[in-house]
Write an enzyme that holds these catalytic residues in place. Structure first.
Site, PDB file in Angstrom:
ATOM      1  N   CYS A 237       0.844  -1.207   0.000  1.00 21.10           N
ATOM      2  CA  CYS A 237       0.000   0.000   0.000  1.00 21.10           C
ATOM      3  C   CYS A 237       0.876   1.253   0.000  1.00 21.10           C
ATOM      4  CB  CYS A 237      -0.885   0.008   1.235  1.00 21.10           C
ATOM      5  SG  CYS A 237      -1.702  -1.555   1.561  1.00 21.10           S
TER       6      CYS A 237
HETATM    7  N1  GLN Z   1      -1.054  -6.454   4.192  1.00 27.89           N
HETATM    8  C1  GLN Z   1      -1.857  -5.289   4.154  1.00 27.89           C
HETATM    9  C2  GLN Z   1      -3.190  -5.517   3.466  1.00 27.89           C
HETATM   10  O1  GLN Z   1      -3.480  -6.550   2.975  1.00 27.89           O
HETATM   11  C3  GLN Z   1      -1.127  -4.139   3.532  1.00 27.89           C
HETATM   12  C4  GLN Z   1      -0.852  -4.455   2.128  1.00 27.89           C
HETATM   13  C5  GLN Z   1       0.084  -3.546   1.468  1.00 27.89           C
HETATM   14  O2  GLN Z   1       0.937  -2.880   2.042  1.00 27.89           O
HETATM   15  N2  GLN Z   1      -0.057  -3.630   0.215  1.00 27.89           N
HETATM   16  O3  GLN Z   1      -3.979  -4.622   3.409  1.00 27.89           O
END
Ligand code: GLN
Length: 255
Positions: free
Chosen positions: A2
């Site tokens: 994210c």
């Molecule tokens: N693991 C977290 C989620 O699934 C954050 C994912 C991310 O950083 N892409 O939302």
């Protein structure tokens, strides 16, 4: 992975942080420039912000991509705040979808976001032996909500935000957990954030600070936080220090 962002400073319209800059979170949802894992962040988004005189923030989270929410432009235009935390999500495989799985996660005066993953989720969580109270406080079955539950326990026990983030990483790693742990937390007055597996930047001008996964414009003043470092900031001052062995918790995962 994210992308996330937090701001402290004079009250500003949300749009000046989230949609107006040329490489804002809005644009980072489909065209991040420095993201190390994943290419788009279209699995929802969330914004948390504080109003004057109220220690508990509001949250607005949606399961749709940030560009697909017709309500956001109005909200971002008329809402002003001096303390904001927001994120766009690229869901880790094996984790829940939906609004409740989107950051920011919250509790009491705090807002939290996680850019990264706990490897082996959800089985890996069992190996970390969390207590029932921790698991029951989770918003959704997503590694980030689990990690937030661990951080929240520490905050509720009175730890400063930086100590809680560093201690959680230490305890997870001491318990055999691996992954990427870029955490971001605010209480509306200060920010703590870790660079631990992905990018983290900040820009401070003595009056305001922005902490973000990546710069949202090409103006001068952005500084990168080295990997395995902890940033703590108020609107007035920022400090960065390495995560050290002493961050490895002696008491293990709090439950
Ligand atoms: N693991 C977290 C989620 O699934 C954050 C994912 C991310 O950083 N892409 O939302």
């Amino acid at each position: 992975m994210c992308r996330h962002l937090a701001y402290l400073g004079p009250p500003a319209p949300l749009r000046s942080l989230l949609t107006d800059p040329p490489h804002s979170l809005y644009r980072q949802a489909w065209a991040p420039r420095r993201q190390r894992h994943g290419t788009v962040n279209a699995d929802g988004f969330g914004i948390g912000w504080y109003a004057d005189g109220d220690p508990v923030p509001a949250r607005y989270r949606r399961a749709v991509p940030i560009w697909g929410d017709p309500s956001l432009p109005d909200l971002a235009r008329v809402t002003r705040s001096g303390a904001v935390l927001a994120a766009v999500r690229s869901a880790t495989e094996g984790s829940a979808l939906g609004e409740a799985a989107a950051a920011p996660f919250g509790g009491g005066p705090w807002l939290f976001s996680h850019n990264g993953r706990l490897d082996g989720w959800p089985a890996a969580a069992a190996g970390l032996a969390p207590g029932a109270a921790t698991l029951l406080s989770m918003d959704a079955m997503v590694d980030s909500a689990f990690l937030w539950a661990l951080v929240f326990e520490r905050l509720r026990a009175g730890q400063p935000m930086g100590t809680a983030l560093a201690g959680t990483i230490g305890a997870v790693e001491a318990g055999g957990g691996t992954g990427r742990f870029n955490f971001l937390v605010t209480d509306g007055h200060s920010i703590a954030a870790t660079a631990c597996g992905d990018t983290l930047w900040y820009r401070a001008d003595g009056e305001s600070v922005v902490v973000a996964s990546e710069p949202f414009d090409d103006e001068p003043g952005w500084a990168a936080v080295p990997d395995r470092h902890l940033l703590t900031a108020s609107a007035l001052e920022t400090s960065v220090r390495p995560l050290t062995d002493s961050d490895v918790s002696t008491e293990g995962i709090l439950t």
